[in-house]
Design a protein around this motif. Structure first.
Motif, PDB file in Angstrom:
ATOM      1  N   THR A  56       0.844  -1.191   0.000  1.00 46.83           N
ATOM      2  CA  THR A  56       0.000   0.000   0.000  1.00 46.83           C
ATOM      3  C   THR A  56       0.883   1.247   0.000  1.00 46.83           C
ATOM      4  N   PRO A  57       0.584   2.223  -0.852  1.00 51.60           N
ATOM      5  CA  PRO A  57       1.412   3.435  -0.870  1.00 51.60           C
ATOM      6  C   PRO A  57       1.275   4.210   0.424  1.00 51.60           C
ATOM      7  N   PRO A  58       2.268   5.018   0.754  1.00 53.34           N
ATOM      8  CA  PRO A  58       2.183   5.812   1.983  1.00 53.34           C
ATOM      9  C   PRO A  58       1.034   6.807   1.884  1.00 53.34           C
ATOM     10  N   PRO A  59       0.327   7.051   2.973  1.00 52.10           N
ATOM     11  CA  PRO A  59      -0.764   8.035   2.934  1.00 52.10           C
ATOM     12  C   PRO A  59      -0.204   9.450   2.830  1.00 52.10           C
ATOM     13  N   VAL A  60      -0.581  10.158   1.809  1.00 54.09           N
ATOM     14  CA  VAL A  60      -0.136  11.539   1.654  1.00 54.09           C
ATOM     15  C   VAL A  60      -1.371  12.441   1.646  1.00 54.09           C
ATOM     16  N   PRO A  61      -1.323  13.557   2.358  1.00 52.64           N
ATOM     17  CA  PRO A  61      -2.482  14.450   2.454  1.00 52.64           C
ATOM     18  C   PRO A  61      -2.611  15.349   1.233  1.00 52.64           C
ATOM     19  N   ALA A  62      -2.890  14.742   0.078  1.00 54.00           N
ATOM     20  CA  ALA A  62      -3.067  15.469  -1.171  1.00 54.00           C
ATOM     21  C   ALA A  62      -4.380  15.029  -1.804  1.00 54.00           C
ATOM     22  N   THR A  63      -5.034  15.939  -2.498  1.00 51.80           N
ATOM     23  CA  THR A  63      -6.304  15.576  -3.121  1.00 51.80           C
ATOM     24  C   THR A  63      -6.109  14.625  -4.293  1.00 51.80           C
ATOM     25  N   SER A  64      -4.935  14.673  -4.941  1.00 51.64           N
ATOM     26  CA  SER A  64      -4.661  13.731  -6.031  1.00 51.64           C
ATOM     27  C   SER A  64      -3.158  13.600  -6.221  1.00 51.64           C
ATOM     28  N   TRP A  65      -2.724  12.433  -6.725  1.00 48.24           N
ATOM     29  CA  TRP A  65      -1.311  12.207  -7.017  1.00 48.24           C
ATOM     30  C   TRP A  65      -1.172  11.079  -8.024  1.00 48.24           C
ATOM     31  N   LEU A  66       0.031  10.956  -8.587  1.00 48.48           N
ATOM     32  CA  LEU A  66       0.316   9.891  -9.557  1.00 48.48           C
ATOM     33  C   LEU A  66       1.814   9.631  -9.571  1.00 48.48           C
ATOM     34  N   VAL A  67       2.196   8.370  -9.739  1.00 52.40           N
ATOM     35  CA  VAL A  67       3.593   7.974  -9.914  1.00 52.40           C
ATOM     36  C   VAL A  67       3.693   7.236 -11.246  1.00 52.40           C
ATOM     37  N   ALA A  68       4.671   7.618 -12.076  1.00 56.09           N
ATOM     38  CA  ALA A  68       4.827   7.004 -13.395  1.00 56.09           C
ATOM     39  C   ALA A  68       6.303   6.840 -13.726  1.00 56.09           C
ATOM     40  N   ASP A  69       6.570   5.963 -14.683  1.00 54.00           N
ATOM     41  CA  ASP A  69       7.914   5.728 -15.191  1.00 54.00           C
ATOM     42  C   ASP A  69       8.168   6.689 -16.344  1.00 54.00           C
ATOM     43  N   LEU A  70       9.210   7.511 -16.232  1.00 51.00           N
ATOM     44  CA  LEU A  70       9.501   8.502 -17.261  1.00 51.00           C
ATOM     45  C   LEU A  70       9.871   7.873 -18.597  1.00 51.00           C
ATOM     46  N   ASP A  71      10.447   6.676 -18.576  1.00 53.71           N
ATOM     47  CA  ASP A  71      10.937   6.071 -19.813  1.00 53.71           C
ATOM     48  C   ASP A  71       9.894   5.185 -20.485  1.00 53.71           C
ATOM     49  N   THR A  72       9.281   4.276 -19.756  1.00 54.68           N
ATOM     50  CA  THR A  72       8.296   3.381 -20.368  1.00 54.68           C
ATOM     51  C   THR A  72       6.921   4.006 -20.456  1.00 54.68           C
ATOM     52  N   GLY A  73       6.642   4.996 -19.607  1.00 54.33           N
ATOM     53  CA  GLY A  73       5.305   5.578 -19.549  1.00 54.33           C
ATOM     54  C   GLY A  73       4.347   4.825 -18.662  1.00 54.33           C
ATOM     55  N   ALA A  74       4.787   3.778 -17.995  1.00 52.03           N
ATOM     56  CA  ALA A  74       3.895   3.020 -17.120  1.00 52.03           C
ATOM     57  C   ALA A  74       3.421   3.885 -15.955  1.00 52.03           C
ATOM     58  N   VAL A  75       2.126   3.887 -15.697  1.00 48.03           N
ATOM     59  CA  VAL A  75       1.579   4.516 -14.499  1.00 48.03           C
ATOM     60  C   VAL A  75       1.571   3.459 -13.399  1.00 48.03           C
ATOM     61  N   LEU A  76       2.316   3.716 -12.336  1.00 44.99           N
ATOM     62  CA  LEU A  76       2.457   2.735 -11.264  1.00 44.99           C
ATOM     63  C   LEU A  76       1.316   2.803 -10.264  1.00 44.99           C
ATOM     64  N   GLY A  77       0.696   3.939 -10.138  1.00 49.17           N
ATOM     65  CA  GLY A  77      -0.417   4.084  -9.214  1.00 49.17           C
ATOM     66  C   GLY A  77      -0.801   5.533  -9.084  1.00 49.17           C
ATOM     67  N   GLY A  78      -1.934   5.764  -8.456  1.00 51.44           N
ATOM     68  CA  GLY A  78      -2.372   7.133  -8.283  1.00 51.44           C
ATOM     69  C   GLY A  78      -3.578   7.232  -7.387  1.00 51.44           C
ATOM     70  N   CYS A  79      -3.914   8.467  -7.071  1.00 51.42           N
ATOM     71  CA  CYS A  79      -5.114   8.805  -6.310  1.00 51.42           C
ATOM     72  C   CYS A  79      -5.846   9.873  -7.099  1.00 51.42           C
ATOM     73  N   GLY A  80      -7.034   9.549  -7.609  1.00 52.69           N
ATOM     74  CA  GLY A  80      -7.775  10.516  -8.417  1.00 52.69           C
ATOM     75  C   GLY A  80      -6.953  11.066  -9.557  1.00 52.69           C
ATOM     76  N   PRO A  81      -6.356  10.219 -10.401  1.00 53.67           N
ATOM     77  CA  PRO A  81      -5.418  10.712 -11.425  1.00 53.67           C
ATOM     78  C   PRO A  81      -6.011  11.742 -12.374  1.00 53.67           C
ATOM     79  N   HIS A  82      -7.318  11.614 -12.646  1.00 55.80           N
ATOM     80  CA  HIS A  82      -7.958  12.519 -13.600  1.00 55.80           C
ATOM     81  C   HIS A  82      -8.905  13.503 -12.924  1.00 55.80           C
TER      82      HIS A  82
END
Length: 391
Positions: A56-82
């Protein structure tokens, strides 16, 4: 066409964001289903989405977030990405993506009164009206000190005959080219303006475009720089420092951008490399909790992303021009938009790609029609509104 299964994902609520006193947030545009599936159907959530069977990702007090790979473009996870949010100064990355390739860094330019007309007390690098500076120095002022005066200057220089308004228009054109369909710029600096929005997913697209530019990487990773003296204005030279603490405190940090306004709250983009893998994190609407600032919250999410298997993903970052390249008709667009919405990956360096999973043909056709209509509406949109003066 038979549907291909999406990657196994785990969903849930995002971490709670503290309730604090703040100005009323502007009403976002009405959600468009086509926008919310860009990058993969699993991203169409207001909550948490991560690969199944990962920590489980660490809880961060943000309304939305996303982690992605700069080279492959893979989205690893997110919270309300759109989910729509206001950007603050991370919007300066869109200015860089749109204008940096157009301007000769060695050219010396004169700063105007319009350039230095910024909200009193807002971030500035200290450019002097009538002063003459190399464009490279102004970029450093933008990225190290988040100078709103630098943003105005660069937007004017990159905007052609229309000046600063042309620069903002170029930013919106670049957002569409990148596939950042939920992004609309009103000010070049990120100071709040009516109708100005972005999303965590869009910010990742913009950051990926920036980090693909060697000149941006060099500017953004600079720790200190000198602003030259302006004898005619009786102004001495001075040193500026990079305010992105990730560069000082996170091993492998590549750079990024900080932001804050009363409406947007804390926003952040950060990128780092570890074990030959480059990841980017984007946060919007963050609050400082337990003295953890935006860069620290981003660092925690980067740590989480680096621990995941290299093939883990919940979607992908679309390629520049990919959505505009889709044929106009619904029948012709279905395969292209299905791939754009699917979670398959393509390496930005044109290495061998993984197969791109496709949506069912019916959904793809619906997405195609919606996206085509969306692009037509956005191209007809009026020019940028006058900025609302906030910090």
């Amino acid at each position: 066409m038979a549907a291909v299964a999406s990657p196994a994902v785990r969903t849930g609520p995002c971490a709670p964001v503290p309730s604090i006193s703040r100005p009323p947030r502007p009403a976002p545009p009405r959600a468009d289903p086509a926008q919310r599936v860009v990058g993969g159907p699993a991203l169409a959530t207001a909550g948490l989405v991560v690969p199944a069977d990962v920590p489980t990702p660490p809880p961060v007090p943000a309304t939305s977030w996303l982690v992605a790979d700069l080279d492959t473009g893979a989205v690893l996870g997110g919270c309300g990405p759109h989910e729509y949010a206001t950007p603050a100064s991370v919007q300066k990355l869109l200015l860089a993506a749109a204008v940096l390739p157009k301007l000769d860094p060695t050219r010396v330019v004169t700063v105007t009164a319009e350039d230095v007309d910024i909200e009193p007390g807002s971030s500035a690098v200290g450019l002097a009206e009538g002063g003459r500076y190399p464009i490279a120095t102004i970029w450093l002022g933008l990225l190290l000190q988040s100078g709103n005066d630098a943003a105005n200057t660069l937007a004017r220089l990159g905007g052609g005959p229309d000046g600063q308004a042309g620069g903002v228009r170029a930013m919106n054109e670049e957002a569409r080219r990148l596939g950042a369909l939920q992004t609309h710029a009103v000010t070049p600096s990120g100071l709040d303006g009516p109708g100005q929005f972005t999303s965590a997913y869009d910010l990742a697209l913009i950051a990926r475009a920036c980090f693909a530019n060697p000149m941006f990487r060099r500017y953004d990773a600079t720790l200190t720089a000198m602003v030259p003296a302006q004898p005619a204005q009786r102004k001495k030279g001075y040193q500026i420092q990079n305010d992105n603490q990730l560069l000082y405190r996170y091993p492998g940090a590549l750079g990024g951008k900080t932001g804050f306004t009363d409406l947007a709250r804390h926003t952040y983009v950060g990128a780092a490399e570890r074990g030959g893998r480059r990841l980017v994190v984007t946060l919007l609407g963050a609050e400082i909790v337990d003295e953890r600032r935006g860069w620290q919250q981003g660092a925690a999410l980067l740590d989480w992303g680096f621990r995941l298997p290299r093939d883990a993903s919940v979607g992908r970052l679309v390629r520049p021009g990919e959505l505009d390249a889709a044929p106009a008709s619904a029948a012709g667009t279905a395969p292209a938009l299905a791939a754009a919405a699917g979670p398959g990956l393509r390496d930005a360096r044109h290495r061998s790609a993984r197969p791109a999973p496709l949506l069912a043909a019916g959904l793809a056709a619906a997405v195609a029609v919606a996206v085509a209509a969306l692009l037509v509406r956005r191209r007809r949109a009026a020019g940028p509104s006058r900025p609302r003066r906030t910090r």
